[in-house]
Design an enzyme around this catalytic site. Structure first.
Site, mmCIF file in Angstrom:
data_model
loop_
_atom_site.group_PDB
_atom_site.id
_atom_site.type_symbol
_atom_site.label_atom_id
_atom_site.label_comp_id
_atom_site.label_asym_id
_atom_site.label_seq_id
_atom_site.Cartn_x
_atom_site.Cartn_y
_atom_site.Cartn_z
ATOM 1 N N ASN A 7 5.144 53.200 59.711
ATOM 2 C CA ASN A 7 5.431 53.033 61.143
ATOM 3 C C ASN A 7 6.731 53.773 61.432
ATOM 4 O O ASN A 7 7.814 53.298 61.110
ATOM 5 C CB ASN A 7 5.561 51.535 61.445
ATOM 6 C CG ASN A 7 5.885 51.267 62.911
ATOM 7 O OD1 ASN A 7 6.110 52.203 63.686
ATOM 8 N ND2 ASN A 7 5.908 50.000 63.275
ATOM 9 N N ARG A 91 0.845 53.960 61.899
ATOM 10 C CA ARG A 91 0.846 53.377 63.236
ATOM 11 C C ARG A 91 1.136 54.519 64.199
ATOM 12 O O ARG A 91 2.159 55.195 64.090
ATOM 13 C CB ARG A 91 1.935 52.322 63.363
ATOM 14 C CG ARG A 91 1.982 51.791 64.772
ATOM 15 C CD ARG A 91 3.212 50.981 65.045
ATOM 16 N NE ARG A 91 3.186 50.514 66.400
ATOM 17 C CZ ARG A 91 4.248 50.462 67.181
ATOM 18 N NH1 ARG A 91 5.415 50.840 66.747
ATOM 19 N NH2 ARG A 91 4.140 50.026 68.409
ATOM 20 N N HIS A 180 0.495 47.217 72.030
ATOM 21 C CA HIS A 180 0.313 46.080 71.107
ATOM 22 C C HIS A 180 -1.155 45.873 70.756
ATOM 23 O O HIS A 180 -1.557 44.788 70.342
ATOM 24 C CB HIS A 180 0.830 44.749 71.709
ATOM 25 C CG HIS A 180 2.295 44.665 71.901
ATOM 26 N ND1 HIS A 180 2.851 44.030 72.987
ATOM 27 C CD2 HIS A 180 3.332 45.106 71.166
ATOM 28 C CE1 HIS A 180 4.168 44.097 72.901
ATOM 29 N NE2 HIS A 180 4.493 44.746 71.807
ATOM 30 N N ARG A 241 13.427 44.548 79.072
ATOM 31 C CA ARG A 241 12.616 45.238 80.095
ATOM 32 C C ARG A 241 12.282 44.289 81.235
ATOM 33 O O ARG A 241 12.022 43.107 81.012
ATOM 34 C CB ARG A 241 11.310 45.755 79.491
ATOM 35 C CG ARG A 241 11.504 46.780 78.413
ATOM 36 C CD ARG A 241 10.161 47.348 77.971
ATOM 37 N NE ARG A 241 10.276 47.947 76.664
ATOM 38 C CZ ARG A 241 9.461 47.693 75.643
ATOM 39 N NH1 ARG A 241 8.454 46.851 75.781
ATOM 40 N NH2 ARG A 241 9.651 48.279 74.494
ATOM 41 N N GLU A 383 0.143 43.603 61.924
ATOM 42 C CA GLU A 383 -0.329 44.924 62.330
ATOM 43 C C GLU A 383 -0.539 45.824 61.106
ATOM 44 O O GLU A 383 -1.467 46.623 61.068
ATOM 45 C CB GLU A 383 0.669 45.554 63.305
ATOM 46 C CG GLU A 383 0.594 44.895 64.673
ATOM 47 C CD GLU A 383 1.855 45.024 65.496
ATOM 48 O OE1 GLU A 383 2.858 44.359 65.137
ATOM 49 O OE2 GLU A 383 1.864 45.767 66.473
#
Ligand code: ADP
Length: 396
Positions: A7, A91, A180, A241, A383
């Protein structure tokens, strides 16, 4: 079969080496501050102490050189030879409409990924750097790309088209993509296993609540809506955010003298629970402040819970019902208090939480009572395992 999962971020690289015959992690680690002062690789072989390599690393390839050496090292290595790495799973963040599922990486795929880079200028170029570095260091080893957006490609047009002039979609590919996806896919599949049901019969809402947060509506195994959009800025309030705001706020602020870059930084890095509370972007810090009586910290958390709850409500409407709600990621997996707060507003779904089960941590678990009409689950996301499974499926 051993799969190395990579990743790659702009200055970081996370990795895991998995033995996929047993689905166990052999080693994992993280390279940080690549290309800047203070670069470090932290390598963790399973069942042994962590090892730190603090040395300059100008490029991701240099970081990978250190990681590969660590993987085969006599003391803290877990394989004897790099030939024992059978495949690499990457990823990859943005697959636009080009990638609706994971793919074996070849020159054509790399070209298409480059073409998606304008939609994820921070992420896709970094993913490509990781892919090229692995090509050099592990020549001939098959590689697979697992896109964050792919799972959401099943959304219907009414969920993904923004009501802007249609040319904006045609010309610039502006639409909802969602992120996601690998996590939402993993936890929804695990939820079906946990409930002993076929995923093809289930309506699930998955809440990935971490520093970045999103909710997905998954009907019969397919995503039909999700809260992030063209970028990960949309939807819920997050660590830094803002999530959904009235878009007219942007030109309003620009009229006040802010540049577009400043507003962009404000919305991405200075908003969310950090912006409202003024305390921290870390939910634990904000919760501690709220408990100590800080009103704005409490407000930041109230907004978060409210948005999760109302998004769940919207997705119940989108699916005409729901069988199970899943909590995952940092806060979703660890905060029994926040899970209870979200569920306390969902009595109309017949939800009854089992308090004792809700207080447990670290395992996939149904935390609602047996007679709860809608099941509630905590499922630790993984993941890396999902990426490794896709890799095995495509090249195994
Ligand atoms: P990301 O991968 O998006 O960086 P994570 O999924 O690791 O984020 O989640 C990190 C967030 O989860 C942090 O804000 C952290 O405070 C929050 N978190 C972790 N444990 C708890 C807890 N027990 N209570 C509340 N929040 C928690």
């Amino acid at each position: 079969m051993n799969v190395l999962v990579i990743n790659c971020g702009s200055s970081s690289l996370k990795y895991q080496l998995l033995d996929m015959d047993t689905e166990t992690v052999l080693a994992k680690g993280l390279a940080e501050r690549i290309g800047i002062d203070g670069a470090v690789v932290v390598h963790q072989p399973a069942g042994k102490d962590k090892v730190k390599f603090e040395q300059p690393m100008e490029t991701h390839k240099e970081a990978l050189d250190i990681i590969m050496a660590a993987l085969v090292d006599a003391d803290h290595g877990v394989i004897k030879d790099l030939k024992e790495i059978d495949a690499v799973g990457h990823r990859t963040v943005h697959g636009a409409e080009t990638f609706a599922s994971s793919v074996v990486i070849n020159d054509e795929v790399i070209k298409k990924m480059e073409d998606c880079s304008e939609l994820a200028p921070l992420h896709n170029p970094a993913n490509l750097i990781g892919i090229r570095a692995c090509e050099e260091l592990l020549p001939g080893v098959p590689m697979v790309g697992v896109f964050d957006t792919a799972f959401h490609q099943t959304m219907p047009a009414e969920a993904y088209i923004y009501p802007l002039p249609y040319e904006m979609y045609e010309k610039y590919r502006i639409r909802k993509y969602g992120f996601h996806g690998t996590s939402h896919r993993f936890v929804s599949l695990t939820a079906a296993e946990l409930l002993g049901e076929n995923i093809g019969n289930l309506k699930l809402i998955s809440c990935h609540l971490g520093n970045g947060a999103s909710v997905a509506a998954i009907r019969y195994g397919k995503c039909i809506d999700t809260s992030m959009g063209l970028t990960p800025l949309a939807g819920l309030e997050m660590g830094t955010r803002c999530g959904d705001i009235d878009p007219a706020i942007i030109p309003f602020l620009c009229d006040k003298g802010y540049t577009v870059d400043q507003v962009n930084t404000m919305m991405n890095k200075e908003s969310g629970v950090l912006g409202v509370s003024g305390v921290s972007s870390d939910f634990r810090d904000v919760e501690a402040a709220a408990e100590a009586g800080n009103e704005r910290a409490k407000l930041a958390l109230d907004i978060f819970i409210y948005r999760v709850k109302t998004t769940i409500g919207a997705y119940v409407a989108a699916m005409d019902g729901v069988d199970g709600i899943i909590f995952t990621a940092g806060l979703g997996e660890n905060s029994s208090k926040d899970r209870a707060a979200v569920c306390s507003g969902l009595k109309y779904l017949g939800i009854q939480l089992d308090e004792e089960k809700n207080s447990k941590r670290g395992e996939a678990l149904v935390i609602s009572t047996p007679d709860s009409r809608t099941k509630v689950m905590v499922i630790p996301t993984n993941e890396e395992l999902m990426i490794a499974r896709d890799t095995v499926e495509l090249v195994g």
